[in-house]
Design a protein around this motif. Structure first.
Motif, PDB file in Angstrom:
ATOM      1  N   VAL B 111       0.773  -1.220  -0.134  1.00  0.00           N
ATOM      2  CA  VAL B 111       0.019  -0.011   0.015  1.00  0.00           C
ATOM      3  C   VAL B 111       0.816   1.154   0.048  1.00  0.00           C
ATOM      4  O   VAL B 111       0.483   2.161  -0.418  1.00  0.00           O
ATOM      5  CB  VAL B 111      -1.055   0.007   1.281  1.00  0.00           C
ATOM      6  N   ASP B 112       2.290   1.157   0.351  1.00  0.00           N
ATOM      7  CA  ASP B 112       3.048   2.191   0.460  1.00  0.00           C
ATOM      8  C   ASP B 112       3.107   2.856  -1.031  1.00  0.00           C
ATOM      9  O   ASP B 112       3.016   3.980  -1.063  1.00  0.00           O
ATOM     10  CB  ASP B 112       4.371   1.929   0.829  1.00  0.00           C
ATOM     11  N   GLN B 114       1.065   2.329  -3.259  1.00  0.00           N
ATOM     12  CA  GLN B 114      -0.521   2.775  -4.007  1.00  0.00           C
ATOM     13  C   GLN B 114      -0.809   4.192  -3.581  1.00  0.00           C
ATOM     14  O   GLN B 114      -1.525   4.780  -4.125  1.00  0.00           O
ATOM     15  CB  GLN B 114      -1.453   1.751  -3.241  1.00  0.00           C
ATOM     16  N   ILE B 115      -0.112   4.761  -2.595  1.00  0.00           N
ATOM     17  CA  ILE B 115      -0.795   6.184  -2.069  1.00  0.00           C
ATOM     18  C   ILE B 115       0.042   7.025  -2.940  1.00  0.00           C
ATOM     19  O   ILE B 115       1.142   7.043  -2.925  1.00  0.00           O
ATOM     20  CB  ILE B 115      -0.589   6.272  -0.654  1.00  0.00           C
ATOM     21  N   LEU B 116      -0.712   8.027  -3.540  1.00  0.00           N
ATOM     22  CA  LEU B 116      -0.031   8.829  -4.444  1.00  0.00           C
ATOM     23  C   LEU B 116      -0.192  10.531  -4.330  1.00  0.00           C
ATOM     24  O   LEU B 116       0.344  10.898  -4.930  1.00  0.00           O
ATOM     25  CB  LEU B 116      -0.895   8.681  -5.778  1.00  0.00           C
ATOM     26  N   ALA B 117      -0.836  10.485  -3.246  1.00  0.00           N
ATOM     27  CA  ALA B 117      -1.061  12.151  -3.000  1.00  0.00           C
ATOM     28  C   ALA B 117      -0.494  12.408  -1.487  1.00  0.00           C
ATOM     29  O   ALA B 117      -0.284  11.603  -0.794  1.00  0.00           O
ATOM     30  CB  ALA B 117      -2.662  12.431  -3.081  1.00  0.00           C
ATOM     31  N   PRO B 118      -0.525  13.821  -1.348  1.00  0.00           N
ATOM     32  CA  PRO B 118       0.313  14.318   0.018  1.00  0.00           C
ATOM     33  C   PRO B 118      -0.628  14.069   1.288  1.00  0.00           C
ATOM     34  O   PRO B 118      -0.280  14.176   2.318  1.00  0.00           O
ATOM     35  CB  PRO B 118       0.578  15.822  -0.362  1.00  0.00           C
ATOM     36  N   THR B 119      -2.113  14.219   1.042  1.00  0.00           N
ATOM     37  CA  THR B 119      -2.790  14.016   2.284  1.00  0.00           C
ATOM     38  C   THR B 119      -3.876  12.751   1.842  1.00  0.00           C
ATOM     39  O   THR B 119      -3.973  12.549   0.636  1.00  0.00           O
ATOM     40  CB  THR B 119      -3.817  15.270   2.422  1.00  0.00           C
ATOM     41  N   VAL B 120      -4.368  12.187   2.785  1.00  0.00           N
ATOM     42  CA  VAL B 120      -5.155  11.185   2.889  1.00  0.00           C
ATOM     43  C   VAL B 120      -6.487  11.629   2.073  1.00  0.00           C
ATOM     44  O   VAL B 120      -7.104  10.784   0.935  1.00  0.00           O
ATOM     45  CB  VAL B 120      -5.809  10.866   4.216  1.00  0.00           C
ATOM     46  N   ALA B 121      -7.250  12.612   2.088  1.00  0.00           N
ATOM     47  CA  ALA B 121      -8.189  13.202   1.337  1.00  0.00           C
ATOM     48  C   ALA B 121      -7.802  13.375  -0.275  1.00  0.00           C
ATOM     49  O   ALA B 121      -8.606  12.950  -1.036  1.00  0.00           O
ATOM     50  CB  ALA B 121      -8.818  14.716   1.839  1.00  0.00           C
ATOM     51  N   ASP B 122      -6.950  13.780  -0.198  1.00  0.00           N
ATOM     52  CA  ASP B 122      -6.367  13.939  -1.992  1.00  0.00           C
ATOM     53  C   ASP B 122      -6.215  12.641  -2.438  1.00  0.00           C
ATOM     54  O   ASP B 122      -6.299  12.403  -3.723  1.00  0.00           O
ATOM     55  CB  ASP B 122      -5.066  14.718  -1.911  1.00  0.00           C
ATOM     56  N   ASP B 123      -5.548  11.606  -1.638  1.00  0.00           N
ATOM     57  CA  ASP B 123      -5.347  10.455  -2.178  1.00  0.00           C
ATOM     58  C   ASP B 123      -6.475   9.604  -2.451  1.00  0.00           C
ATOM     59  O   ASP B 123      -7.022   8.918  -3.692  1.00  0.00           O
ATOM     60  CB  ASP B 123      -4.603   9.604  -1.252  1.00  0.00           C
ATOM     61  N   VAL B 124      -7.441   9.775  -1.531  1.00  0.00           N
ATOM     62  CA  VAL B 124      -8.915   9.021  -1.748  1.00  0.00           C
ATOM     63  C   VAL B 124      -9.683   9.568  -2.973  1.00  0.00           C
ATOM     64  O   VAL B 124     -10.269   8.944  -3.763  1.00  0.00           O
ATOM     65  CB  VAL B 124      -9.674   8.915  -0.411  1.00  0.00           C
ATOM     66  N   SER B 163       0.286   4.335  10.222  1.00  0.00           N
ATOM     67  CA  SER B 163       0.571   3.025  10.600  1.00  0.00           C
ATOM     68  C   SER B 163       0.254   2.269   9.252  1.00  0.00           C
ATOM     69  O   SER B 163      -0.472   2.558   8.319  1.00  0.00           O
ATOM     70  CB  SER B 163       0.083   2.510  11.396  1.00  0.00           C
ATOM     71  N   GLY B 164       1.012   0.848   9.185  1.00  0.00           N
ATOM     72  CA  GLY B 164       0.514   0.053   7.936  1.00  0.00           C
ATOM     73  C   GLY B 164      -0.937  -0.114   7.872  1.00  0.00           C
ATOM     74  O   GLY B 164      -1.620  -0.232   6.684  1.00  0.00           O
ATOM     75  N   GLY B 165      -1.635  -0.332   9.030  1.00  0.00           N
ATOM     76  CA  GLY B 165      -3.173  -0.643   8.976  1.00  0.00           C
ATOM     77  C   GLY B 165      -3.813   0.574   8.383  1.00  0.00           C
ATOM     78  O   GLY B 165      -4.826   0.544   7.654  1.00  0.00           O
ATOM     79  N   GLU B 166      -3.446   1.413   9.014  1.00  0.00           N
ATOM     80  CA  GLU B 166      -4.323   2.908   8.530  1.00  0.00           C
ATOM     81  C   GLU B 166      -3.777   3.139   7.081  1.00  0.00           C
ATOM     82  O   GLU B 166      -4.806   3.705   6.218  1.00  0.00           O
ATOM     83  CB  GLU B 166      -3.624   3.927   9.237  1.00  0.00           C
ATOM     84  N   LYS B 167      -2.816   2.798   6.529  1.00  0.00           N
ATOM     85  CA  LYS B 167      -2.408   3.112   5.060  1.00  0.00           C
ATOM     86  C   LYS B 167      -3.290   1.922   4.396  1.00  0.00           C
ATOM     87  O   LYS B 167      -4.003   2.620   3.322  1.00  0.00           O
ATOM     88  CB  LYS B 167      -1.111   2.902   4.848  1.00  0.00           C
ATOM     89  N   ARG B 168      -3.564   0.845   4.794  1.00  0.00           N
ATOM     90  CA  ARG B 168      -4.155   0.023   4.159  1.00  0.00           C
ATOM     91  C   ARG B 168      -5.793   0.444   4.101  1.00  0.00           C
ATOM     92  O   ARG B 168      -6.422   0.311   2.961  1.00  0.00           O
ATOM     93  CB  ARG B 168      -4.127  -1.613   4.698  1.00  0.00           C
ATOM     94  N   LYS B 169      -6.394   1.038   4.976  1.00  0.00           N
ATOM     95  CA  LYS B 169      -7.670   1.620   5.180  1.00  0.00           C
ATOM     96  C   LYS B 169      -7.861   2.611   4.142  1.00  0.00           C
ATOM     97  O   LYS B 169      -8.891   2.829   3.452  1.00  0.00           O
ATOM     98  CB  LYS B 169      -7.908   1.895   6.361  1.00  0.00           C
TER      99      LYS B 169
END
Lengths: 276, 299, 266
Positions: B111-112, B114-124, B163-169
């Motif tokens: 998942v590291d 897979q995440i492409l944006a600087p904030t969670v909202a931006d990434d989602v 954390s890893g779990g949060e990133k997966r969510k």
């Protein structure tokens, strides 16, 4: 470092402006060529190679506090067209993080881009002469030659910019006649702001001649410094480059010897339409 | 009913593609696909056909190197089959990805990356934004996805620091934001604590009940009975050896052993009991059912 | 490379500068950079540096981080000045120019998330260039982490230390070779992910709207005033040089106000 970054504010506008114009032209051309050849799938590769160069610049070879650039490695992997784009990206990010000049992004890009393109060209020429098994050696020699050439380029740029800038013309303060006058005592309007001033130097004053002959940037001294310190940096960069290229040539030769456009790489089906 | 077993009989090739009629509600079909890698190794996903229908939760099991991820990549159109058939929503995904991509959500193993944006909202919001939705629509979908995953409080966080779990969510929220009809998950439970795992299981159940098809590859054998309605077992050489409900699959001890797959703890317990006493109860894969069966057996 | 700290500061900050419109910040940056480039007057440059310091203090980012980052160009400028400046005063001017440019750049970097800085740039350069710019930042994070892990593994397995420069250099080179291979594979996986998440012809990034037109106006007006001052002191150098001592004063007031305000808020 394998070369000195030119700081902001030293070179005349015409020089760094020309650097910017030339760089932007090259980047636009490289971008259009890349898009015409459907290299959209290379976007992440450009990002990681630029990032790799940035990471390399942040890693110190213990204990010299020297950082390498991996410009020749990047050039070998990307080829000339994509190298121009990555050189620009690296300089922009460096400037943003305070590691490089902003006005001189153009000139620094030209130097970095030249290192990458020359490195690529010299490497392939040397590999064809020395054989693929000596890829590491070829890369090392290519690095030394490339850095020697681009250092000369740098000196040339400083030479171009070092002439014609004098203290008087640039409005510099001269400590010899530094004073702190009170604008309200003498009257702001009487200062001569709009009248052309009362304090023009007398043209027959010998001091005026002295100011007119103020020394400019010392290109000779600059060249002496870079050519003295430079070879040590070239050697370190060459050793590291040879090590990396030799290692990758053993483990994944197509990457080094065929470049990023090797046919054997996995292509994503459906991309041939140039962006979906 | 016993699980389907086949090693050689169902050997479809590309020439026979037109002969394979889709089953009702078919979303995915992978049939005898062969893929060769640059280093000379190849994977031959033959044996049984892999079929996923609407609203199913399917687990793909197999040892390391069996080809689970390769199969998922074929389903996502990232690899083109050199032989065999891959059909998603009725089309070859490697040829017609643009036609179906908005209907598919993906969470890959790392998942590291897979995440492409600087904030969670931006990434989602990455996917809806790339599809050209308006900012208002993007914001709405992001809110919904974050709420679905229970991570509204992470909205403005930097994903890199989670954390890893949060990133997966976060990655899961990014996959659900377009309300996909097909969800492809590679190791969805990795890095999740038991509470998060339960939450994920409940979510997948609700999604499937709403008609979303879930295809997941996993090593987490003990979660499979709860998380999946159907399972496919791949052998070490990539052929699909077994398929069926989790109960059916985990009762085939010999095939599981050949694939180096340890059955769930409860399945193993019941197998050993039946080896000592043929009158021992049939395997129950849920804790509550197992307790009931054992108490009944004890008399 | 403090990229993690920079990213954190830019993304999580809530000061007036953080909330300013990214395009206003870029315009202000260009103006203050021009101001620093135009002048060769030490006191005018000092005024610009103090003004930028006030901006940094008011943005409530860690001053240590900002000034450390800006110290790099100043340091290299000092080396350049030592090598080539005609006299000491010119040397100081060269250093201050680099410091001013560096401070301006880090002020933008510490108060504006990276995609917001490059989203406007992305619109005017070829698509592949703009997209690669945006991807670089994220890739740098991943590679820094990976490199740190590789170096830890190398140190643990080979036992290198500061006292063994050749061995350390060899180990670092091997780690970089491994990182290169990882990078190449990462780029392929990145493309896979981008494609399945909807990437087609261009990475679309939303530019944050302005939250306060007044703040944006103050920002641009202040930097415009800085440029005007630089130009004035250059054009009328003969007349105005004796009054150069006045230039840093408003900047000092601004810095004082920023310090008082930040003390009050903390």
């Amino acid at each position: 470092m394998s070369h000195i970054h030119i700081p902001d504010g030293v070179l005349p506008l015409w020089l760094w402006g020309a650097g910017w114009l030339l760089t932007l032209a090259l980047v636009v051309i490289a971008g259009k060529v890349a898009e015409r050849h459907e290299m959209r799938r290379k976007v992440p590769l450009l990002g990681v190679i630029a990032a790799l160069m940035l990471v390399a610049m942040s890693s110190e070879i213990v204990p010299l506090a020297y950082h390498i650039n991996l410009t020749v490695v990047g050039g070998i992997l990307l080829g000339p067209v994509l190298s121009v784009i990555v050189a620009f990206i690296v300089q922009v990010v460096l400037a943003l993080l305070g590691h490089g000049g902003v006005t001189v992004i153009g000139l620094n890009t030209l130097i970095t881009g030249a290192e990458m393109v020359l490195g690529w060209a010299l490497f392939h020429m040397l590999v064809s002469m020395l054989s693929r098994r000596r890829a590491g050696l070829a890369a090392g020699i290519a690095t030394v030659l490339t850095l020697a050439l681009t250092t000369t380029m740098l000196v040339g740029i400083v030479w171009l910019g070092g002439s014609g800038a004098t203290g008087r013309e640039t409005g510099a303060l001269d400590p010899a006649d530094l004073k702190f006058e009170n604008p309200f005592a003498t009257g702001v309007f009487s200062v001569g702001l709009f009248s052309g001033g009362e304090e023009h130097a007398d043209e027959t004053d010998p001091a005026a001649d002295e100011h007119a002959q103020e020394p400019t940037l010392s290109v000779g001294r600059f060249a002496a410094v870079v050519y003295t310190l430079g070879p040590l940096g070239w050697l370190i960069e060459a050793l590291v480059t040879a090590g990396i290229v030799g290692y990758v040539a053993r483990v994944r030769p197509t990457l080094i010897l065929s470049g990023a456009l090797a046919e054997k790489q996995r292509r994503i089906p459906g991309d041939e339409a140039g962006g979906l | 009913m016993t699980a389907d077993r086949n090693v050689a009989a169902h050997n479809h090739t590309h020439e026979h593609a037109h002969e394979i009629e889709p089953v009702p509600g078919e979303i995915v079909r992978v049939s005898c696909v062969r893929h060769s890698y640059d280093d000379g190794t190849s994977v031959h996903l033959c044996g049984l056909d892999f079929v996923a229908t609407r609203g199913q939760r399917i687990a793909v099991l197999g040892p390391n190197g069996a080809g689970k991820t390769t199969m998922l990549y074929h389903i996502l159109g990232l690899l083109r089959a050199q032989e065999g058939i891959v059909r998603v929503f009725g089309v070859d995904p490697s040829e017609e990805w643009p036609a179906i991509r908005k209907r598919i959500g993906v969470v890959l193993q790392n998942v590291d990356e897979q995440i492409l944006a600087p904030t969670v909202a931006d990434d989602v919001g990455f996917s809806p934004r790339q599809y050209g939705l308006s900012e208002a629509e993007v914001a709405l979908r992001v809110d919904r996805a974050l709420a679905l995953m229970g991570i509204e409080e992470l909205r403005d966080r930097v994903p890199h620091n989670l954390s890893g779990g949060e990133k997966r969510k976060v990655a899961m929220a990014g996959a659900l934001v377009m309300e996909p009809e097909l969800l492809v998950l590679d190791e969805p439970f990795e890095g999740l604590d038991p509470a998060a795992r339960t939450m994920m299981g409940k979510l997948l159940r609700e999604l499937a009940a709403g008609g979303t098809t879930v295809v997941m590859s996993t090593h987490d054998i003990d979660s499979v009975p709860e998380m999946a309605d159907y399972a496919y077992v791949m052998g070490p050489d990539g052929h699909i050896a077994l398929s069926g409900t989790p109960a059916e699959v985990f009762s085939s001890a010999d095939i599981l052993a050949a694939g180096n797959i340890r059955p769930p703890v409860l399945a193993e317990l019941f197998m050993r009991l039946r080896q000592s006493d043929p009158d021992a109860p049939e395997p129950a894969l849920g804790v509550a059912e197992a307790a009931e069966a054992l108490l009944k057996w004890r008399g | 490379m403090h990229i993690g700290a920079v990213d954190q500061a830019a993304t999580l900050g809530t000061s007036w500068l953080h909330r300013s419109w990214p395009i206003a910040k870029l315009v202000a940056f260009a103006l203050v950079l021009a101001a620093a480039m135009v002048t060769w007057n030490l006191l005018v440059l000092l005024g610009i540096v103090v003004l930028l310091s006030a901006a940094i203090v008011s943005s409530r980012v860690k001053p240590g981080l900002a000034f450390t980052l800006a110290a790099y160009p100043a340091f290299f400028a000092a080396v350049f000045a030592l090598a080539s400046a005609p006299d000491v005063l010119s040397g100081f001017v060269i250093v201050l120019k680099a410091l001013a440019a560096g401070l301006a750049a880090v002020t933008v970097a510490l108060t504006t998330p990276y995609p917001q800085i490059f989203a406007p740039v992305q619109r005017v350069v070829p698509g592949i260039v703009g997209d690669a710019l945006l991807m670089t930042y994220r890739s740098t994070f991943l590679l820094l982490d990976k490199f740190a892990n590789l170096m830890t593994a190398v140190r643990l397995r080979s036992g290198v230390s500061v006292g063994q420069p050749v061995r350390a250099a060899r180990a670092t080179t091997q780690a970089l070779g491994g990182l290169l291979l990882y990078s190449f594979d990462l780029s392929q996986r990145d493309y896979d992910i981008m494609r399945v998440r909807g990437y087609q012809d261009r990475l679309r990034v939303a530019v944050h709207p302005s939250t306060s037109r007044a703040a944006d106006a103050v920002l641009v007006a202040t930097t415009l005033a800085a440029l005007a001052t630089s130009l004035l002191w250059r054009i009328a150098a003969d007349s105005l040089n004796p009054y150069s001592w006045l230039v840093p004063i408003p900047a000092l007031f601004a810095l004082l106000a920023a310090l008082v305000s930040s003390r009050r808020k903390s």
